[in-house]
Design an enzyme around this catalytic site. Structure first.
Site, PDB file in Angstrom:
ATOM      1  N   GLU A  33     -24.136  14.940  46.998  1.00  0.00           N
ATOM      2  CA  GLU A  33     -23.202  16.276  48.039  1.00  0.00           C
ATOM      3  C   GLU A  33     -24.565  17.126  47.265  1.00  0.00           C
ATOM      4  O   GLU A  33     -24.721  17.888  48.565  1.00  0.00           O
ATOM      5  CB  GLU A  33     -22.307  16.383  47.771  1.00  0.00           C
ATOM      6  N   ASN A  51     -15.655  13.773  37.587  1.00  0.00           N
ATOM      7  CA  ASN A  51     -16.330  15.301  37.944  1.00  0.00           C
ATOM      8  C   ASN A  51     -15.396  15.986  39.208  1.00  0.00           C
ATOM      9  O   ASN A  51     -14.635  15.145  39.860  1.00  0.00           O
ATOM     10  CB  ASN A  51     -17.628  14.235  38.652  1.00  0.00           C
TER      11      ASN A  51
HETATM   12  P1  13P Z   1     -14.284  10.135  44.104  1.00  0.00           P
HETATM   13  O1  13P Z   1     -13.527   9.569  42.933  1.00  0.00           O
HETATM   14  O2  13P Z   1     -13.142  11.380  45.150  1.00  0.00           O
HETATM   15  O3  13P Z   1     -14.433   9.247  45.698  1.00  0.00           O
HETATM   16  O4  13P Z   1     -15.234  10.971  44.031  1.00  0.00           O
HETATM   17  C1  13P Z   1     -16.045  10.219  43.339  1.00  0.00           C
HETATM   18  C2  13P Z   1     -17.818  11.055  43.302  1.00  0.00           C
HETATM   19  O5  13P Z   1     -18.082  11.300  43.977  1.00  0.00           O
HETATM   20  C3  13P Z   1     -17.764  11.287  41.850  1.00  0.00           C
HETATM   21  O6  13P Z   1     -19.386  11.465  41.655  1.00  0.00           O
END
Ligand code: 13P
Length: 256
Positions: A98, A9
């Site tokens: 998010e 992502n």
């Molecule tokens: P990180 O691997 O940067 O912690 O992000 C995880 C995430 O939100 C994947 O959707």
């Protein structure tokens, strides 16, 4: 036997056509021999077409990070699932924390998006997970149960089987603070038990549940070795081909 799925992502972190093509061209030869893991890259909308051109003859699947639940109309700033399909998108991430926290997406809205995506034959990765305060006050499982009930409301067994769940504890996202394999496995088992009650054991056993939150090459293998962790959704470490490849390799090893 569930096939592990590793998704990258990119969030809003990599957005020019050149850097997109460069990263993917470096990843493609590295993953060439790996056919035991599904690989998805979810880029920002603006570079989906650039990514598609590079990925179309490979096994890496293209994903979007969000969509709206209407085909078209006066929805300024939104993206239709139809548009995504037309440019070769196969997967869509829905309900990322998010989106829930910053853009105030509700479980009800995510449920509408999910049903729409499934009706259009888009594959979905649906994110759920608790905040730190919820974990610290012993409410993690209540939150997960609520999200499962509301987000997957009125889904048929057949629809549910097509859905990938990403358990992403919010306190582990972008913080470098990964859930321990035991903490993650406990929630993954809990999710599978809930799915078993809601549907049946066979359905629950066939649904892939990814872990997400500060996955890095050095912690991926221990996470993926757990019985109920079927790969991961990777943020930061998916931006570089080398680190993303090492995580894919860990998923490949976990089933051997
Ligand atoms: P990180 O691997 O940067 O912690 O992000 C995880 C995430 O939100 C994947 O959707």
């Amino acid at each position: 036997m569930r096939k592990p799925i590793v998704g990258g992502n990119w969030k809003m972190n990599r957005g020019t056509p050149n850097e997109t093509v460069e990263m993917l061209e470096s990843l493609i030869p590295q993953v060439e021999g790996i056919d035991s893991v599904d690989i998805v890259i979810a880029t920002p909308f603006t570079v989906l077409t650039s990514a598609y051109k590079v990925l179309k003859n490979t096994d890496i699947k293209l994903g979007a990070q969000n969509m709206y639940y209407k085909d078209k109309g006066a929805y300024t700033g939104e993206i239709s699932p139809q548009f995504l399909k037309e440019i070769g998108v196969e997967f869509v991430i829905l309900g990322h924390s998010e989106r829930r926290d910053i853009f105030k997406e509700s479980d009800a809205l995510i449920n509408k998006k999910l049903k729409k995506a499934l009706s259009m034959n888009l594959k979905t990765i649906v994110c759920i997970g608790e905040h730190l305060e919820e974990r610290e006050t012993g409410k993690a499982k209540d939150i997960i149960q609520y999200q499962i009930n509301e987000t997957f409301k009125d889904l048929s067994k057949e629809e549910m089987i097509k859905t990938v769940i990403a358990y992403e504890p919010i306190w582990a996202i972008g913080t470098g603070k990964t859930a321990t394999p035991e903490q993650a496995e406990e929630i993954h088992m809990f999710i599978r038990d809930l799915l078993s009650l809601k549907f049946d054991k066979e359905t629950a056993d066939s649904i892939r549940i990814q872990y997400g939150g500060s996955i890095k090459p050095d912690n991926a293998e221990d996470l993926f070795n757990k019985n109920n962790i079927d790969g991961g959704l990777v943020g930061g470490a998916s931006l570089q081909a080398n680190s993303f490849f090492q995580i894919i390799e860990a998923a490949d090893k976990s089933i051997r």
